[in-house]
Write a protein that holds these residues in place. Structure first.
Motif: not given
Length: 587
Positions: A170, A174-176, A249
């Motif tokens: 995940t 992941n650029d986020d 997250h």
């Protein structure tokens, strides 16, 4: 104002670094503008590359991330081939030879002497078998760590491997989540031994039961770096396995929003935890970063934690032969100071294929485990010559030794570490006898206060310093005692400062002898240390010269390579071209 590094990251960071990296590789080392070295070297870390130290210009350390230490069948052979073919420099290590693999305290792999020009070929080889250097370093999600035998362990309350794998898939790439204020270290533990070392991670998931279901309690804000060690703190949250990624997250998004981008020294969540406390940390997580009601903490299993706990009831470092739930066995091999020659690595891959499933796992104690060995293969595997050097039944001083990279390659380190700890372990094995009821004894040697060898959680903690002896500057070590994890973790007490490195083995021998003489019946070393103040402990250490010989007493930080025949900085062949030939340099 944002720090200088934040400015560099604003220009180029994350996945886009790869394109620039490959362009530099095609054009060669000299294509990197000299006045932009610091900026590009900082960015390269995101793709697992650290530029090596002064005197080794144009060479890089490459880190390969293996989530939870899992090396799948077929991958170890490629790692060994890359080490053999590309991780060779202008001088050999006298203990380990010309090319090595280093197993790290975060279940990753490090290779040295990597040339920029070889990186495209290396990436292609690694990625062909599902390996990557992506985010192995840099200000982002680092390698997920945990119990190295997750899913194949008779001591686990919950299989943590699917959670670790989900976090890896995940958040890696992941650029986020690519540009956090600093590194973000996560541990997932499902066993009753606590070997995920959640206490020293930014975010930790630890087994806990609620509503008759085993999930995870959440701890936040651990870390050892510099002289600001912290244990992760309980934020009163329990999550089932299928919500762990959502909470992970939320916590990394919280850190991204509120972490300090002005002062990199303070840009770790442990300092935000100091400022806010657990209650506010939980409340902000709930209010701003998750869209479901957080459960309060469940009943944890910390009272069962035995990993690095100071107890002496069996071994929990995964060295040795242990049965898996499926009736096969895993065989944990002791790798002294976590370093294995490239040829030995290739042989290990062959043995894993021949006697097991081909899967190998890495531990946070820098050791390797051959998985899925049928019982009928055990005796033949134990007779293999490779296991003479990497034993499943080592001396306590061998199995307890951990060392960081040191001045061999690292610009931060103050002293030589790897070869020194090898020499320490061998000398202690021959000259010191632990009490009969002590089969574990951890000695961690870290070259500086960055704590890559995790010295604060060892029976004997060693930290690189400098001092003078007989009027000459020499390498020295601070000595700490009594650190460890387990149900009630504690950091070591630093009791002796700047002990000349050649007097440290004598100090450890005197300490062990005093412990044997003064301990109460059945008292463990950790309890013995905890019952005494620092002044008393200092008296028990007694640094002393012995017949131990240390060839690295000079200032190895000021050499181009500590083991070169001519190690003076002016003798360095660096920088070199893509073929390893010296380039003209103004340095």
């Amino acid at each position: 104002m944002p720090s200088k590094v934040e400015g560099w990251k604003d220009e180029v960071y994350g996945n886009e670094i790869r394109e620039h990296l490959l362009e530099f590789a095609e054009e060669g080392w000299e294509s990197i503008p000299e006045d932009e070295h610091d900026a590009w070297f900082e960015r390269f870390k995101w793709w697992g590359l650290y530029h090596q130290r002064s005197g080794q210009e144009s060479y890089f350390m490459m880190r390969i991330g293996t989530p939870n230490g899992v090396i799948k069948p077929g991958q170890l052979e490629v790692i060994g081939e890359v080490a053999r073919d590309y991780a060779r420099g202008p001088a050999d290590n006298p203990e380990f030879g010309p090319a090595v693999c280093d197993w790290t305290t975060r279940q990753s792999i490090q290779l040295h002497w990597i040339k920029l020009e070889d990186i495209p070929d290396i990436f292609e080889k690694l990625e062909s078998v599902g390996l990557s250097t992506q985010q192995a370093c840099g200000d982002s999600w680092r390698n997920i760590v945990g119990c190295p035998v997750a899913g194949k362990d008779t001591h686990e309350h919950i299989d943590a491997w699917p959670v670790a794998e989900e976090l890896h898939e995940t958040f890696k790439g992941n650029d986020d989540y690519a540009n956090l204020p600093r590194k973000w270290k996560v541990a997932v533990t499902g066993c009753d031994e606590g070997c995920g070392q959640g206490d020293i991670n930014d975010l930790a998931f630890e087994p806990a039961e609620k509503h008759g279901e085993v999930g995870f309690n959440v701890r936040v804000g651990g870390g050892l770096s510099r002289k600001e060690a912290r244990l992760a703190r309980d934020i009163d949250v329990w999550v089932p396995a299928d919500q762990a990624a959502d909470v992970a997250h939320g916590m990394s998004a919280l850190f991204n929003e509120y972490g300090d981008r002005e002062d990199r020294f303070n840009a770790r969540i442990k300092f935000l935890m100091d400022e806010w406390g657990p209650e506010k940390m939980r409340q902000v997580l709930q209010d701003e970063f998750v869209d479901f009601e957080l459960e309060t903490a469940g009943e944890d299993m910390r009272d069962q934690y035995t990993y690095n706990s100071g107890g002496q009831t069996g071994h929990n470092d995964h060295v040795g032969i242990n049965e898996q739930p499926d009736g096969n066995y895993y065989v944990g091999l002791n790798v002294l100071v976590g370093r294995m020659g490239a040829e030995d690595t290739l042989e290990l891959a062959e043995l894993a294929d021949e006697y097991g499933s081909g899967e190998v796992r890495l531990t946070q104690r820098q050791n390797v485990i051959i998985m899925d060995v049928p019982e009928e293969n055990l005796e033949e595997l134990k007779s293999e010559p490779l296991l003479d050097d990497y034993s499943p039944t080592p001396s306590p001083f061998m199995r307890g030794s951990i060392a960081c990279t040191g001045t061999e390659y690292c610009s931060l380190s103050i002293v030589e570490t790897k070869n020194r700890q090898v020499r320490y372990a061998r000398w202690l094995k021959e000259n010191v006898e632990l009490p009969a009821d002590h089969e574990d004894f951890h000695i961690h040697l870290s070259g500086c206060t960055a704590s890559c060898a995790q010295p604060q959680i060892a029976d004997v903690s060693l930290r690189g310093m400098k001092t003078r002896k007989d009027g000459e500057p020499v390498e020295a070590l601070d000595i700490g005692l009594g650190g460890g994890l387990g149900e009630d973790p504690r950091f070591a007490d630093w009791v002796e400062m700047r002990v000349p490195a050649d007097e440290v083995p004598g100090a450890i021998r005197n300490l062990v002898n005093n412990f044997k003489e003064l301990r109460e019946d059945g008292e463990t070393f950790r309890d013995f240390v905890e019952a005494r103040d620092e002044e008393t402990l200092a008296d028990l250490v007694e640094p002393e010269e012995t017949d131990y010989d240390d060839p690295y007493m000079h200032n190895t930080k000021m050499t181009w390579y500590p083991y070169a025949e001519d190690d003076d900085m002016s003798a360095s062949p660096a920088p070199t071209d893509g073929n390893g030939q010296p380039l003209n340099s103004d340095d």
